[in-house]
Design a protein around this motif. Structure first.
Motif, mmCIF file in Angstrom:
data_model
loop_
_atom_site.group_PDB
_atom_site.id
_atom_site.type_symbol
_atom_site.label_atom_id
_atom_site.label_comp_id
_atom_site.label_asym_id
_atom_site.label_seq_id
_atom_site.Cartn_x
_atom_site.Cartn_y
_atom_site.Cartn_z
ATOM 1 N N THR A 179 31.920 48.540 40.448
ATOM 2 C CA THR A 179 31.391 47.268 40.638
ATOM 3 C C THR A 179 31.863 46.157 40.184
ATOM 4 O O THR A 179 31.930 44.601 40.800
ATOM 5 C CB THR A 179 29.670 47.344 41.544
ATOM 6 O OG1 THR A 179 29.651 48.174 43.045
ATOM 7 C CG2 THR A 179 29.128 45.930 42.131
ATOM 8 N N LEU A 180 30.443 46.574 38.861
ATOM 9 C CA LEU A 180 31.332 45.836 37.944
ATOM 10 C C LEU A 180 32.467 45.572 37.496
ATOM 11 O O LEU A 180 33.323 44.081 37.101
ATOM 12 C CB LEU A 180 30.563 46.968 36.207
ATOM 13 C CG LEU A 180 31.170 44.849 34.840
ATOM 14 C CD1 LEU A 180 30.059 44.271 35.497
ATOM 15 C CD2 LEU A 180 30.386 46.347 33.623
ATOM 16 N N ALA A 181 33.359 46.426 37.776
ATOM 17 C CA ALA A 181 35.407 45.981 37.317
ATOM 18 C C ALA A 181 35.340 44.908 38.577
ATOM 19 O O ALA A 181 36.247 43.867 38.368
ATOM 20 C CB ALA A 181 35.864 46.831 37.113
ATOM 21 N N THR A 182 35.150 45.159 39.372
ATOM 22 C CA THR A 182 35.326 44.176 40.171
ATOM 23 C C THR A 182 35.207 43.028 40.941
ATOM 24 O O THR A 182 35.731 42.407 40.479
ATOM 25 C CB THR A 182 35.067 44.736 42.187
ATOM 26 O OG1 THR A 182 35.845 46.099 42.082
ATOM 27 C CG2 THR A 182 36.269 43.922 43.212
ATOM 28 N N LYS A 183 33.438 42.839 40.280
ATOM 29 C CA LYS A 183 32.886 41.447 39.957
ATOM 30 C C LYS A 183 33.156 40.694 38.627
ATOM 31 O O LYS A 183 33.785 38.910 38.604
ATOM 32 C CB LYS A 183 31.619 41.274 40.129
ATOM 33 C CG LYS A 183 30.340 41.844 41.881
ATOM 34 C CD LYS A 183 29.125 42.296 41.211
ATOM 35 C CE LYS A 183 28.981 42.539 42.933
ATOM 36 N NZ LYS A 183 28.393 41.938 43.661
ATOM 37 N N PHE A 184 33.740 41.125 37.762
ATOM 38 C CA PHE A 184 34.161 40.978 36.329
ATOM 39 C C PHE A 184 35.615 39.959 37.037
ATOM 40 O O PHE A 184 35.454 38.322 36.856
ATOM 41 C CB PHE A 184 35.148 41.387 35.571
ATOM 42 C CG PHE A 184 35.029 41.440 34.603
ATOM 43 C CD1 PHE A 184 34.173 40.856 33.461
ATOM 44 C CD2 PHE A 184 36.859 41.631 33.922
ATOM 45 C CE1 PHE A 184 35.714 40.243 32.501
ATOM 46 C CE2 PHE A 184 38.077 41.661 33.016
ATOM 47 C CZ PHE A 184 36.624 40.437 32.293
ATOM 48 N N ALA A 185 36.483 40.506 37.559
ATOM 49 C CA ALA A 185 38.219 40.061 37.916
ATOM 50 C C ALA A 185 37.791 38.882 39.046
ATOM 51 O O ALA A 185 38.374 37.323 38.849
ATOM 52 C CB ALA A 185 38.828 40.839 38.748
ATOM 53 N N LEU A 186 36.586 38.762 40.483
ATOM 54 C CA LEU A 186 36.683 37.550 41.170
ATOM 55 C C LEU A 186 35.671 36.810 40.328
ATOM 56 O O LEU A 186 35.416 35.417 40.572
ATOM 57 C CB LEU A 186 36.218 38.187 42.562
ATOM 58 C CG LEU A 186 36.531 39.585 43.469
ATOM 59 C CD1 LEU A 186 36.292 39.757 44.313
ATOM 60 C CD2 LEU A 186 37.975 38.245 44.075
ATOM 61 N N SER A 187 34.623 36.754 39.152
ATOM 62 C CA SER A 187 34.755 36.001 38.623
ATOM 63 C C SER A 187 35.005 35.138 38.340
ATOM 64 O O SER A 187 34.556 33.614 37.232
ATOM 65 C CB SER A 187 33.347 36.348 37.011
ATOM 66 O OG SER A 187 32.185 37.511 38.624
ATOM 67 N N PHE A 188 36.286 35.163 37.778
ATOM 68 C CA PHE A 188 37.059 34.172 37.687
ATOM 69 C C PHE A 188 37.857 33.313 38.904
ATOM 70 O O PHE A 188 38.018 34.165 39.549
ATOM 71 C CB PHE A 188 38.405 34.764 36.654
ATOM 72 C CG PHE A 188 38.429 35.150 35.599
ATOM 73 C CD1 PHE A 188 38.675 34.494 34.201
ATOM 74 C CD2 PHE A 188 38.005 36.918 35.569
ATOM 75 C CE1 PHE A 188 37.971 34.918 33.419
ATOM 76 C CE2 PHE A 188 37.516 37.327 34.138
ATOM 77 C CZ PHE A 188 37.489 36.200 33.002
ATOM 78 N N ASN A 189 37.646 32.163 39.178
ATOM 79 C CA ASN A 189 37.626 31.417 40.106
ATOM 80 C C ASN A 189 39.017 31.271 40.391
ATOM 81 O O ASN A 189 39.382 30.808 41.281
ATOM 82 C CB ASN A 189 36.928 30.191 40.570
ATOM 83 C CG ASN A 189 37.695 28.668 38.615
ATOM 84 O OD1 ASN A 189 38.170 29.358 38.708
ATOM 85 N ND2 ASN A 189 36.199 27.977 38.798
ATOM 86 N N GLU A 190 39.569 31.270 39.342
ATOM 87 C CA GLU A 190 41.327 31.610 39.829
ATOM 88 C C GLU A 190 41.489 32.345 40.801
ATOM 89 O O GLU A 190 43.319 32.839 40.831
ATOM 90 C CB GLU A 190 42.337 31.050 38.557
ATOM 91 C CG GLU A 190 41.766 29.823 37.640
ATOM 92 C CD GLU A 190 40.381 30.297 36.250
ATOM 93 O OE1 GLU A 190 39.991 29.373 35.667
ATOM 94 O OE2 GLU A 190 39.768 31.265 36.521
ATOM 95 N N VAL A 191 41.460 33.361 40.402
ATOM 96 C CA VAL A 191 41.867 34.592 41.183
ATOM 97 C C VAL A 191 40.980 34.362 42.839
ATOM 98 O O VAL A 191 40.425 34.078 42.926
ATOM 99 C CB VAL A 191 41.129 36.140 40.172
ATOM 100 C CG1 VAL A 191 41.519 37.483 41.457
ATOM 101 C CG2 VAL A 191 41.080 36.008 39.183
ATOM 102 N N SER A 192 42.556 35.127 43.298
ATOM 103 C CA SER A 192 42.245 34.560 44.994
ATOM 104 C C SER A 192 41.927 36.248 45.598
ATOM 105 O O SER A 192 41.315 35.910 47.106
ATOM 106 C CB SER A 192 44.258 34.342 45.650
ATOM 107 O OG SER A 192 44.222 33.392 44.990
ATOM 108 N N SER A 193 42.903 37.039 44.866
ATOM 109 C CA SER A 193 42.486 38.229 45.117
ATOM 110 C C SER A 193 42.072 39.220 44.400
ATOM 111 O O SER A 193 43.045 39.594 44.300
ATOM 112 C CB SER A 193 42.811 38.599 47.098
ATOM 113 O OG SER A 193 42.252 39.499 47.288
ATOM 114 N N VAL A 194 41.503 40.211 45.059
ATOM 115 C CA VAL A 194 41.327 41.997 44.199
ATOM 116 C C VAL A 194 42.583 42.986 44.918
ATOM 117 O O VAL A 194 41.126 43.068 45.843
ATOM 118 C CB VAL A 194 40.200 41.766 43.067
ATOM 119 C CG1 VAL A 194 40.478 42.838 42.673
ATOM 120 C CG2 VAL A 194 39.634 41.093 42.358
ATOM 121 N N LEU A 195 42.753 43.697 44.204
ATOM 122 C CA LEU A 195 43.711 45.061 44.898
ATOM 123 C C LEU A 195 43.341 46.056 44.683
ATOM 124 O O LEU A 195 43.063 46.064 43.395
ATOM 125 C CB LEU A 195 45.565 44.627 44.445
ATOM 126 C CG LEU A 195 45.959 45.492 45.850
ATOM 127 C CD1 LEU A 195 46.311 44.795 46.658
ATOM 128 C CD2 LEU A 195 47.769 45.578 44.986
#
Length: 317
Positions: A249-265
């Motif tokens: 959960t931490l890893a996924t939320k970390f990536a999505l905490s960058f607003n430049e990221v559209s989606s996490v695969l």
């Protein structure tokens, strides 16, 4: 499931993208053959479940075994509700060189034609280069062929799957609409390109967010050669809380905490993994202090994070 803009493409995608490699071929830690995979019927049911639970973005490739065919069977009757991304088969010559324009065109168009047939559709939303290196990204003929497919309506937007930060920077500069790149808690090198991508309107899709499952409960009792990696993974536990209950959960939320990221695969081949992925994007993202700490906890030697190499050494069994 929240949705985000895929750069300036006009496409809205779910924050979690369903990674389709695991349903198409043996892939990942502990998956050694078809006996460890879902049946076709089970995979179709899982895809339907993902769509019903709010995921609209599904990623596959011509080289992902049966993945395209399974997605085609799952989505042919609900195509307008699904965003499909697939990747072209490889087209370099055996010596590593690139063929001339006509041969390139034939290979790329043939790959897309095969994908359309298996996916049971007359267009794909995102058609991507698979493992785009600098030679491919600098080749004008490759861009010309993809641009022609976009004009034809057979693809909505172009994309490139990259490995290095240098490749990503080049892909952004060359005008590819969407970049799929590896980025996670341990390897944060690609963050250097996020601002540039946003400025250019390039959609960023993050893969390897769980580092092939190591940034989850699977990241325990690793091979002795990976003892430093396991110790480092354990350091992330200081960032866990009632809101962030596990490392995945931490890893996924970390990536999505960058607003430049559209989606996490996220690679998904079980209902419980689907539910975990959905839970991981619910609620809040990392606050400023948590994000700052997570950035500081980057792995000190990212060059060592060579999972294919670890696999060849037998360290991921």
């Amino acid at each position: 499931m929240k949705k985000r803009a895929l750069g300036n493409t006009g496409i809205q995608v779910s924050e979690v993208a369903f990674g389709g490699v695991e349903i198409g071929m043996p892939y990942g830690i502990g998956v050694n053959g078809k006996e460890d995979m879902l049946s076709t019927e089970e995979a179709i049911d899982l895809l339907h479940e993902a769509a019903d639970k709010g995921i609209n973005f599904f990623d596959t490739a011509r080289l992902y075994g049966e993945s395209e065919a399974i997605m085609g069977q799952a989505f042919y009757d609900r195509r307008d509700k699904i965003v499909l991304a697939t990747k072209c088969k490889h087209f370099k010559n055996a010596d590593g060189s690139l063929p001339g324009y006509q041969t390139l065109k034939d290979i790329i168009e043939s790959s897309l034609h095969e994908s359309l047939g298996f996916l049971k559709t007359d267009y794909v939303d995102v058609f991507m280069l698979h493992q785009a290196d600098l030679a491919i990204l600098d080749n004008d003929d490759v861009r010309k062929v993809f641009a022609g497919l976009k004009r034809s309506g057979k693809i909505r937007v172009t994309g490139a799957s990259t490995y290095t930060a240098t490749e990503t920077a080049r892909a952004i500069d060359k005008g590819w609409d969407v970049i799929q790149l590896a980025f996670n808690l341990m390897d944060q090198q690609q963050a250097a390109n996020f601002k540039h991508a946003q400025e250019q309107g390039t959609g960023i899709v993050v893969r390897s967010v769980l580092l092939k499952g190591l940034l989850s409960d699977k990241g325990r009792n690793l091979h002795p050669a990976l003892s430093n990696v396991e110790r480092h993974i354990n350091e992330y536990r200081e960032l866990l809380s009632d809101d962030i209950a596990g490392i995945s959960t931490l890893a996924t939320k970390f990536a999505l905490s960058f607003n430049e990221v559209s989606s996490v695969l996220v690679g998904i081949d079980r209902s419980e993994y689907l539910d975990a992925a959905i839970r991981s994007v619910s609620g809040r993202l990392l606050n400023e202090a948590e994000l700052s700490k997570a950035k500081q906890l980057v792995y000190p030697d990212p060059a060592f994070l060579d999972l294919p190499g670890w696999d060849r050494q037998g360290w991921l069994k």
